[in-house]
Design an enzyme around this catalytic site. Structure first.
Site, PDB file in Angstrom:
ATOM      1  N   ARG A   1     -15.882  18.285  24.458  1.00 53.59           N
ATOM      2  CA  ARG A   1     -14.746  18.832  25.211  1.00 53.59           C
ATOM      3  C   ARG A   1     -13.436  18.322  24.638  1.00 53.59           C
ATOM      4  NH1 ARG A   1     -14.363  17.812  31.698  1.00 53.59           N
ATOM      5  NH2 ARG A   1     -13.353  15.854  31.187  1.00 53.59           N
TER       6      ARG A   1
ATOM      7  N   ARG B   1     -14.021   4.859  31.908  1.00 54.13           N
ATOM      8  CA  ARG B   1     -13.986   5.809  33.041  1.00 54.13           C
ATOM      9  C   ARG B   1     -15.299   5.751  33.812  1.00 54.13           C
ATOM     10  NH1 ARG B   1     -12.534  10.903  29.851  1.00 54.13           N
ATOM     11  NH2 ARG B   1     -12.398  12.064  31.809  1.00 54.13           N
TER      12      ARG B   1
ATOM     13  N   ARG C   1      -7.777  16.433  24.784  1.00 53.53           N
ATOM     14  CA  ARG C   1      -7.559  15.373  25.785  1.00 53.53           C
ATOM     15  C   ARG C   1      -7.900  14.020  25.190  1.00 53.53           C
ATOM     16  NH1 ARG C   1     -10.075  16.357  31.729  1.00 53.53           N
ATOM     17  NH2 ARG C   1      -9.882  14.092  31.779  1.00 53.53           N
TER      18      ARG C   1
ATOM     19  N   ARG D   1     -11.419   9.007  44.982  1.00 58.68           N
ATOM     20  CA  ARG D   1     -12.149   8.226  43.992  1.00 58.68           C
ATOM     21  C   ARG D   1     -12.244   6.760  44.375  1.00 58.68           C
ATOM     22  NH1 ARG D   1     -10.799  11.977  39.327  1.00 58.68           N
ATOM     23  NH2 ARG D   1     -11.899  11.253  37.501  1.00 58.68           N
TER      24      ARG D   1
ATOM     25  N   LYS E   1     -17.335  19.090  37.354  1.00 62.78           N
ATOM     26  CA  LYS E   1     -16.640  19.294  38.634  1.00 62.78           C
ATOM     27  C   LYS E   1     -15.647  20.445  38.570  1.00 62.78           C
ATOM     28  CE  LYS E   1     -14.800  15.118  38.892  1.00 62.78           C
ATOM     29  NZ  LYS E   1     -15.314  14.411  37.717  1.00 62.78           N
TER      30      LYS E   1
END
Ligand code: AMP
Length: 216
Positions: A153, A171, A159, A114, A39
């Site tokens: 990532r 998630r 992160r 969301r 995204k």
């Protein structure tokens, strides 16, 4: 000259017509997709091509966290577990961000809404600004592929929510339980479109641009 009793040589009249044209040409997009579906990357391309303001609630939360604001401290406890941040907090932050761009040509919302509550409040909020969502695009990628993408990532970005398989799974669960009902919310408004999010980054952008151009 008169038309329907309105003087055509009247600045108010033409000002109003220009305003209507401006509203019609505004594009407000939502980019949906599970964590890691691309995204953020694709929102940047769309932003450049259509001259939009890109608003990512995930980025806003991360900025607040790195600046240790009250909002950041509050959000952190949820984000670290991979839970959604409560609606009231998220909505307030989003509205404040939209309000800082009164002269925008349009917005691309990335990672917002969301939940159904967020989507309903977004519609109400935009209508107070005489705006509306033009269309919604979901980037589709298989969960197994996403897990690999997120783990790699996480190694680069550090992160925490990208480095732990159980947080990633949480998630996905949050997405499947709370976000996926939005597909129907936008489908019944004829504003929902899917794009295959697997492949070359530029090919995926081209698919998104086509979807926008054909449906706007
Ligand atoms: P993202 O970068 O979009 O994957 O967002 C990272 C995290 O921020 C999510 O896992 C949520 O905890 C939180 N977050 C981002 N956007 C929202 C939202 N619209 N509603 C609730 N929580 C959000």
């Amino acid at each position: 000259k008169m038309l329907f009793g309105i003087k055509l040589f009247n600045y108010w009249f033409w000002g109003y017509i220009c305003f209507l044209i401006f509203l019609i040409t505004m594009i407000n997009l939502i980019l949906f997709g599970k964590p890691g579906s691309g995204k953020g990357t694709q929102a940047e391309f769309v932003k450049k091509k259509y001259d939009l303001i890109h608003i990512s609630t995930g980025d806003l939360f991360r900025n607040n966290m790195s600046n240790n604001t009250d909002l950041g401290l509050l959000a952190k406890s949820y984000i670290e577990k991979g839970d959604l941040v409560p609606d009231e907090v998220t909505i307030k932050m989003l509205e404040a961000e939209v309000n800082t761009h009164p002269n925008a040509n349009g917005f691309i919302f990335d990672g917002f809404p969301r939940t159904t509550v967020q989507a309903e409040i977004l519609d109400q909020f935009l209508s107070t600004l005489n705006l509306s969502i033009s269309l919604t695009i979901a980037l589709e990628v298989d969960e197994n592929l996403l897990i690999d993408r997120l783990i790699s990532r996480g190694k680069d970005s550090g992160r925490a929510d990208d480095q732990d398989r159980s947080k990633i799974q949480n998630r996905f669960n949050e997405y499947n339980n709370k976000t996926s009902p939005l597909i129907n919310f936008y489908k019944i408004q004829n504003k929902f479109f899917k794009v295959n999010g697997v492949g070359d980054i530029n090919d995926i952008s081209a698919r998104i641009f086509n979807t926008i151009d054909n449906n706007i």
